[in-house]
Scaffold this active site. Structure first.
Site, PDB file in Angstrom:
ATOM      1  CG  HIS A 210      -2.037   0.954   1.174  1.00  0.00           C
ATOM      2  ND1 HIS A 210      -1.852   2.328   1.209  1.00  0.00           N
ATOM      3  CD2 HIS A 210      -3.379   0.763   1.067  1.00  0.00           C
ATOM      4  CE1 HIS A 210      -3.035   2.917   1.136  1.00  0.00           C
ATOM      5  NE2 HIS A 210      -3.980   2.001   1.054  1.00  0.00           N
TER       6      HIS A 210
ATOM      7  NE  ARG B  27      -3.257   7.762  -1.615  1.00  0.00           N
ATOM      8  CZ  ARG B  27      -3.227   6.552  -2.162  1.00  0.00           C
ATOM      9  NH1 ARG B  27      -3.121   6.417  -3.467  1.00  0.00           N
ATOM     10  NH2 ARG B  27      -3.316   5.483  -1.406  1.00  0.00           N
TER      11      ARG B  27
END
Length: 594
Positions: free
Chosen positions: A226, A246
């Site tokens: 990740h 994000r």
């Protein structure tokens, strides 16, 4: 029948099997409700089309296949895309409280690799809500729950599954479970690496149990790092920072303050990706005519872009980059409260663990071992492995994600295929006669499990061996791989195997974490070797697997999956299994969504 693992996939499988009339036992390695599914924060991917009516199962299918670089089991990708909306609506009917659109429907957010806003969410605590909902429903079903119990071996009657042998972690007493069918739902392998978002349970138990029982594993070279884990302070290194940051407008910048993600946009995503900051911002705010910002490209690409910045000297002070959501205060009135509402867990996580207020300053983040795309090779419809009576669901199963998993697909994966595994395992069990358990086999497993207590004469403890394994895997079989380093890792694994065979533990069997670690070590060593051998075999870069010595994608390697199984003499066999030809109607869907 028996379900091993009580996360989202295990709970959903147990519920479905109980609904089907099976007598169900459910094994938890920790306490019920403490499963690692609670760490899935951003949302569950399903083409509900509540926020963007252009979304449908076909777009979701095409996104999943593209993200997986077309190594996916396309039948699983089809079933997943079609059935995910029903599973999410079903979860809502059971009481899950999702965030809402203005007109009261389930709200959906943007996430990497998904063309449209597709992730149904509960702030940034979605996994917790799923576990809470499924657990609340499961405790009202006729399911026999065994908490704080670890399985050390599966039992067989000839070629078929006969049950499992485990021990309760608090007292150290061994238990034999006789079962006509078993669903493995044990999660991942992240504890094979030193920097990971995974909890202590993720020691590859299900992968190793299945392998030792004769099941085939596939795609084990594909480990997902990740892109955003915490990197500072050291006490929190690896803890996940959700992609939802994000999705809500967070940007990645290097120490020079530059948004480096615009530097390298992959060709197959160029048409869908914004080429300027303003367009990227509009996308996060729901502008249907805008393209996604490059921060929302697939996880493998974002992780490698971060590594590149750090390696070339443009990283943050502690070896990561900066993730900044506070910048939206220049765009939105009341941004501080907006961030706290949308990302409550992230706000508290950074405030409490790093003394950082994410509404006012950027976070330091870097790649963390997060998920394994590989796992037990299963039939796409039934989820049964190559061993009759052994099923798999969730992260321990393989096929849906191919070379790289899209964010949010893990939660819909465990709902869709947890349900299917439970249904077909119950049906399989209903057709079987009672298996015979070999008591001598069980006694031998118990004797082997107790051996660390017999080696009290200055033997090495298990923690140092585990630490050395994690460090070696992180350095030699991590995010960037080379042949000579992986061969060194295989040699190192032989040495670690020898050390593991000699580890000793003190004390007695009650509440003995040293003994638990000694037993977990065998699983970690098995899955680490499988990952290294599969990664050596794939001489290309694709998805979550990046070879520095073979940096390009090779079309020839897109035609097969790498499968590892146990040979007749215990040797590890690595074979290439051709991917079946995709149906024409599915090929057309992919073409239409390019």
């Amino acid at each position: 029948m028996l379900v091993i693992g009580a996360g989202g996939a295990g709970l959903r499988a147990a519920i479905e099997a109980a609904h089907g009339g099976a007598s169900v036992g459910l094994i938890c390695k920790s306490l019920l409700g403490k499963a690692h599914t609670v760490m899935a924060e951003g949302g569950v991917a399903a083409a509900l089309a509540n926020v963007d009516d252009r979304d449908n199962w076909k777009v979701h299918f095409a996104d999943t296949m593209r993200g997986g670089q077309y190594l996916n089991n396309w039948r699983m990708a089809e079933l997943h895309a079609k059935e995910a909306p029903d599973r999410v609506n079903e979860l809502e009917a059971l009481g899950a409280v999702f965030d809402r659109t203005a007109d009261g429907r389930i709200l959906q957010r943007n996430f990497g690799g998904h063309k449209y806003p597709r992730l149904a969410h509960v702030g940034d605590r979605t996994g917790l809500e799923i576990i809470r909902t499924l657990q609340d429903h499961a405790v009202h079903q006729p399911i026999d729950v065994h908490m704080e119990c670890t399985i050390v071996s599966l039992l067989k009657d000839g070629n078929r599954i006969a049950g499992a042998l485990g021990y309760d972690r608090d007292r150290g007493r061994f238990k034999v479970f006789v079962a006509k069918a078993i669903v493995l739902a044990t999660g991942g392998i992240g504890r094979a690496f030193s920097v990971t978002s995974n909890s202590w349970e993720y020691t590859g138990d299900g992968h190793a149990l299945a392998y030792q029982a004769g099941a085939a594993l596939q795609d084990m070279e594909f480990v997902q790092f990740h892109p955003t884990g915490m990197v500072w302070p050291p006490s929190v290194r690896g803890i996940l920072v959700t992609e939802g940051v994000r999705g809500e407008g967070g940007i990645l910048v290097n120490k020079e303050g530059r948004r480096f993600m615009f530097d390298d946009i992959p060709e197959n995503y160029r048409g869908q990706t914004a080429d300027n900051e303003e367009e990227g911002w509009r996308y996060t705010q729901g502008d249907k005519n805008a393209r996604r910002p490059p921060e929302l490209l697939t996880r493998d690409h974002v992780a490698r872009a971060i590594v590149k910045e750090v390696r070339e000297g443009r990283g943050s002070p502690h070896g990561g980059v900066f993730l900044d959501i506070s910048w939206i205060s220049s765009k939105l009135p009341g941004a501080e409260e907006h961030i706290k509402k949308k990302l409550p867990s992230m706000y508290h996580q950074f405030k409490q663990l790093a003394d950082i207020d994410i509404t006012k300053e950027p976070m330091e983040v870097g790649p963390t071992t997060h998920y394994v795309m590989g796992g037990i090779r299963v039939d796409g419809d039934t989820q049964m492995s190559s061993v009759p009576g052994l099923f798999a669901a969730g992260e321990v199963g393989a096929g849906l994600h191919g070379a790289n998993r899209l964010g949010g697909n893990s939660l819909s994966d465990l709902l869709v295929f947890g349900m299917r595994a439970g249904k077909y395992a119950a049906e399989f069990a209903g057709r079987q006669s009672s298996p015979r358990v070999d008591s001598q086999q069980a006694d031998a497993i118990v004797r082997t499990a107790l051996e660390p207590f017999d080696r009290r004469d200055g033997g090495e403890g298990p923690y140092q061996v585990e630490h050395d394994l994690q460090t070696m895997m992180q350095e030699l079989v991590g995010i960037v791989r080379r042949e000579e380093e992986m061969r060194r890792a295989l040699d190192g694994l032989k040495t670690l195997q020898e050390r593991a065979r000699k580890v000793s533990v003190t004390g007695n069997r009650e509440y003995n974490p040293g003994w638990h670690t000694a037993l977990d070590l065998q699983n970690l060593l098995t899955v680490s070797e499988i990952v290294a051998r599969a990664a050596l075999e794939r001489k290309e870069s694709r998805g979550g697997h990046f070879r520095d010595d073979f940096p390009e994608k090779d079309p020839a390697y897109g035609k097969f999956n790498i499968v590892v199984k146990r040979g007749p003499n215990g040797e590890m066999q690595v074979v290439r299994e051709p991917i079946p030809e995709m149906r024409d109607d599915l090929k057309r869907i992919i073409e239409e969504n390019k």
